[in-house]
Design a protein around this motif. Sequence first.
Motif, PDB file in Angstrom:
ATOM      1  N   GLU A 221      29.113  29.805  51.750  1.00 15.10           N
ATOM      2  CA  GLU A 221      29.608  30.812  52.674  1.00 15.10           C
ATOM      3  C   GLU A 221      30.657  31.654  51.966  1.00 15.10           C
ATOM      4  O   GLU A 221      31.315  31.183  51.030  1.00 15.10           O
ATOM      5  CB  GLU A 221      30.211  30.151  53.917  1.00 15.10           C
ATOM      6  CG  GLU A 221      29.220  29.325  54.717  1.00 15.10           C
ATOM      7  CD  GLU A 221      29.873  28.595  55.875  1.00 15.10           C
ATOM      8  OE1 GLU A 221      31.077  28.856  56.137  1.00 15.10           O
ATOM      9  OE2 GLU A 221      29.200  27.774  56.513  1.00 15.10           O
ATOM     10  N   ASP A 222      30.829  32.892  52.415  1.00 13.24           N
ATOM     11  CA  ASP A 222      31.781  33.793  51.772  1.00 13.24           C
ATOM     12  C   ASP A 222      33.210  33.233  51.894  1.00 13.24           C
ATOM     13  O   ASP A 222      33.634  32.819  52.967  1.00 13.24           O
ATOM     14  CB  ASP A 222      31.706  35.184  52.403  1.00 13.24           C
ATOM     15  CG  ASP A 222      32.286  36.263  51.498  1.00 13.24           C
ATOM     16  OD1 ASP A 222      32.347  36.054  50.271  1.00 13.24           O
ATOM     17  OD2 ASP A 222      32.658  37.327  52.026  1.00 13.24           O
ATOM     18  N   TYR A 223      33.915  33.206  50.767  1.00 14.07           N
ATOM     19  CA  TYR A 223      35.285  32.705  50.652  1.00 14.07           C
ATOM     20  C   TYR A 223      35.392  31.203  50.891  1.00 14.07           C
ATOM     21  O   TYR A 223      36.484  30.686  51.106  1.00 14.07           O
ATOM     22  CB  TYR A 223      36.254  33.473  51.569  1.00 14.07           C
ATOM     23  CG  TYR A 223      36.655  34.814  50.990  1.00 14.07           C
ATOM     24  CD1 TYR A 223      37.491  34.896  49.873  1.00 14.07           C
ATOM     25  CD2 TYR A 223      36.185  35.993  51.552  1.00 14.07           C
ATOM     26  CE1 TYR A 223      37.857  36.117  49.327  1.00 14.07           C
ATOM     27  CE2 TYR A 223      36.532  37.231  51.016  1.00 14.07           C
ATOM     28  CZ  TYR A 223      37.380  37.281  49.902  1.00 14.07           C
ATOM     29  OH  TYR A 223      37.726  38.502  49.368  1.00 14.07           O
ATOM     30  N   MET A 224      34.284  30.479  50.857  1.00 15.00           N
ATOM     31  CA  MET A 224      34.341  29.017  50.913  1.00 15.00           C
ATOM     32  C   MET A 224      35.053  28.515  49.667  1.00 15.00           C
ATOM     33  O   MET A 224      34.693  28.868  48.545  1.00 15.00           O
ATOM     34  CB  MET A 224      32.926  28.440  51.000  1.00 15.00           C
ATOM     35  CG  MET A 224      32.870  26.926  51.125  1.00 15.00           C
ATOM     36  SD  MET A 224      31.133  26.345  51.274  1.00 15.00           S
ATOM     37  CE  MET A 224      30.888  26.522  53.044  1.00 15.00           C
ATOM     38  N   VAL A 242      31.136  33.440  41.712  1.00 12.62           N
ATOM     39  CA  VAL A 242      32.309  32.568  41.688  1.00 12.62           C
ATOM     40  C   VAL A 242      33.518  33.446  41.391  1.00 12.62           C
ATOM     41  O   VAL A 242      33.479  34.279  40.482  1.00 12.62           O
ATOM     42  CB  VAL A 242      32.175  31.468  40.621  1.00 12.62           C
ATOM     43  CG1 VAL A 242      33.408  30.557  40.623  1.00 12.62           C
ATOM     44  CG2 VAL A 242      30.907  30.643  40.849  1.00 12.62           C
ATOM     45  N   ALA A 243      34.588  33.283  42.165  1.00 12.78           N
ATOM     46  CA  ALA A 243      35.783  34.103  41.983  1.00 12.78           C
ATOM     47  C   ALA A 243      37.020  33.239  42.186  1.00 12.78           C
ATOM     48  O   ALA A 243      36.929  32.076  42.586  1.00 12.78           O
ATOM     49  CB  ALA A 243      35.781  35.272  42.967  1.00 12.78           C
ATOM     50  N   ARG A 244      38.191  33.828  41.895  1.00 20.23           N
ATOM     51  CA  ARG A 244      39.453  33.162  42.200  1.00 20.23           C
ATOM     52  C   ARG A 244      40.166  33.934  43.295  1.00 20.23           C
ATOM     53  O   ARG A 244      40.228  35.163  43.264  1.00 20.23           O
ATOM     54  CB  ARG A 244      40.343  33.065  40.955  1.00 20.23           C
ATOM     55  CG  ARG A 244      39.848  32.057  39.935  1.00 20.23           C
ATOM     56  CD  ARG A 244      40.939  31.633  38.961  1.00 20.23           C
ATOM     57  NE  ARG A 244      40.425  30.761  37.937  1.00 20.23           N
ATOM     58  CZ  ARG A 244      40.274  29.439  38.069  1.00 20.23           C
ATOM     59  NH1 ARG A 244      40.616  28.857  39.219  1.00 20.23           N
ATOM     60  NH2 ARG A 244      39.796  28.713  37.086  1.00 20.23           N
ATOM     61  N   SER A 245      40.698  33.216  44.249  1.00 20.08           N
ATOM     62  CA  SER A 245      41.466  33.826  45.328  1.00 20.08           C
ATOM     63  C   SER A 245      42.662  32.930  45.624  1.00 20.08           C
ATOM     64  O   SER A 245      42.486  31.753  45.948  1.00 20.08           O
ATOM     65  CB  SER A 245      40.598  33.982  46.577  1.00 20.08           C
ATOM     66  OG  SER A 245      41.344  34.512  47.650  1.00 20.08           O
ATOM     67  N   LYS A 246      43.855  33.469  45.465  1.00 21.12           N
ATOM     68  CA  LYS A 246      45.098  32.715  45.693  1.00 21.12           C
ATOM     69  C   LYS A 246      45.123  31.433  44.871  1.00 21.12           C
ATOM     70  O   LYS A 246      45.545  30.370  45.340  1.00 21.12           O
ATOM     71  CB  LYS A 246      45.262  32.399  47.177  1.00 21.12           C
ATOM     72  CG  LYS A 246      45.326  33.642  48.054  1.00 21.12           C
ATOM     73  CD  LYS A 246      45.431  33.280  49.526  1.00 21.12           C
ATOM     74  CE  LYS A 246      45.468  34.541  50.393  1.00 21.12           C
ATOM     75  NZ  LYS A 246      45.521  34.231  51.845  1.00 21.12           N
ATOM     76  N   CYS A 251      33.644  30.798  46.657  1.00 16.04           N
ATOM     77  CA  CYS A 251      32.318  31.422  46.656  1.00 16.04           C
ATOM     78  C   CYS A 251      32.447  32.827  47.236  1.00 16.04           C
ATOM     79  O   CYS A 251      33.109  33.023  48.254  1.00 16.04           O
ATOM     80  CB  CYS A 251      31.348  30.621  47.527  1.00 16.04           C
ATOM     81  SG  CYS A 251      31.110  28.911  47.061  1.00 16.04           S
ATOM     82  N   ARG A 252      31.833  33.788  46.607  1.00 19.61           N
ATOM     83  CA  ARG A 252      31.735  35.125  47.184  1.00 19.61           C
ATOM     84  C   ARG A 252      30.255  35.458  47.353  1.00 19.61           C
ATOM     85  O   ARG A 252      29.465  35.324  46.416  1.00 19.61           O
ATOM     86  CB  ARG A 252      32.385  36.181  46.288  1.00 19.61           C
ATOM     87  CG  ARG A 252      33.907  36.096  46.198  1.00 19.61           C
ATOM     88  CD  ARG A 252      34.620  36.120  47.547  1.00 19.61           C
ATOM     89  NE  ARG A 252      34.079  37.070  48.512  1.00 19.61           N
ATOM     90  CZ  ARG A 252      34.440  38.361  48.601  1.00 19.61           C
ATOM     91  NH1 ARG A 252      35.336  38.858  47.752  1.00 19.61           N
ATOM     92  NH2 ARG A 252      33.919  39.140  49.531  1.00 19.61           N
TER      93      ARG A 252
END
Length: 355
Positions: A221-224, A242-246, A251-252
């Motif tokens: 799911e998005d931002y999981m 695959v991304a980094r957030s905070k 997952c994006r």
Amino acid sequence: MAQKIKVLIVDDSALIRQMLTSILSNDPAIEVVGAAPDALKAREMIKRLNPDVVTLDIEMPKMNGIDFLRKIMTLRPMPVVMISTLTQNGANITLQALEIGAVDFVAKPQQDVQRNLEDKAKEITDKVKAAAGARIRPLEEIDSDHAAQNKVAPLVNSGGDKNIVVFGASTGGVEAIRTVLSRLPSNMPPIFIVQHMPKQFTTTFAKRLDKLCAMDVHEAEDYMVAKAGHVYLAPGDKHLRVARSKGELVCRLVDGNPVSGHIPSVDVLFDSVCHVSPTETIGVMLSGMGRDGAESMLKLKQAGAYNVGQDEASCVVYGMPKAAFERGAVHKQVDIKKIADELISLCDSNGEASE
């Protein structure tokens, strides 16, 4: 001139038999040698016509497609492409067929079948051609493998330098993914997977894998937030990055056009980790038709990832792993039954890739 691929069509619908015959006969490399309305007639025609590939409907009178497939894979293993409906129940049964030994499937919409099948003409012919060259194993060998896939002990020394694992797969990938994941411990790094299949099927596939594996398997799911011990499967209608957030891996999910011919695309997934933590990444290319993922896997290798490809002998279709290997993107080719051990060695802080 190369010998034509002989195809037998098995479907209880006269319209579907007629349409598949027309679609496949339009390809100069294919000859439709017969069309059967049920499994009993098909059994006689297989003996008489000796086809190279069978297309098989799931829901038929007298004997359903799953029971007939079991008989084929037990008595006369041969390439089979399933024709299945785009429903939840259709997805469950189709995945069961792939586990029994079917090479691939074509999803048949329930509405406006004629137009939708015509739109799938290239997909149908491509899958039949790939099936003709596939490596087929007898059912007893597959069943033996399934029995051997037990839950395994956790990594003793987790926390090695490899903290992301990405998989790419297509034709033959359902069984390949199952084989690898069912042999992995519960505390592996997060695993991200692109398997070419429609949305209705990825949802069901994730649930089936979750029951079989020590790791927790999700449809992404998005931002999981991605965590160790979890597997994230790309939905069939979106690209997975695959991304980094905070400070956390996430997952994006991305809408868009097909990339390398596919949504989701292996190239999109592999390319994304090139921009996140390539030196911490393991890339894995499993059985599949085509070249999706080859270029981005090379980029991963050049950026410091360690890449494993399924070897030719254990692939159902040695397409995607071959393309990646010939591109110079693969460090090592490994039998499907040994890829889990390879990943465990790479992810163990005291381990290293075996020679």
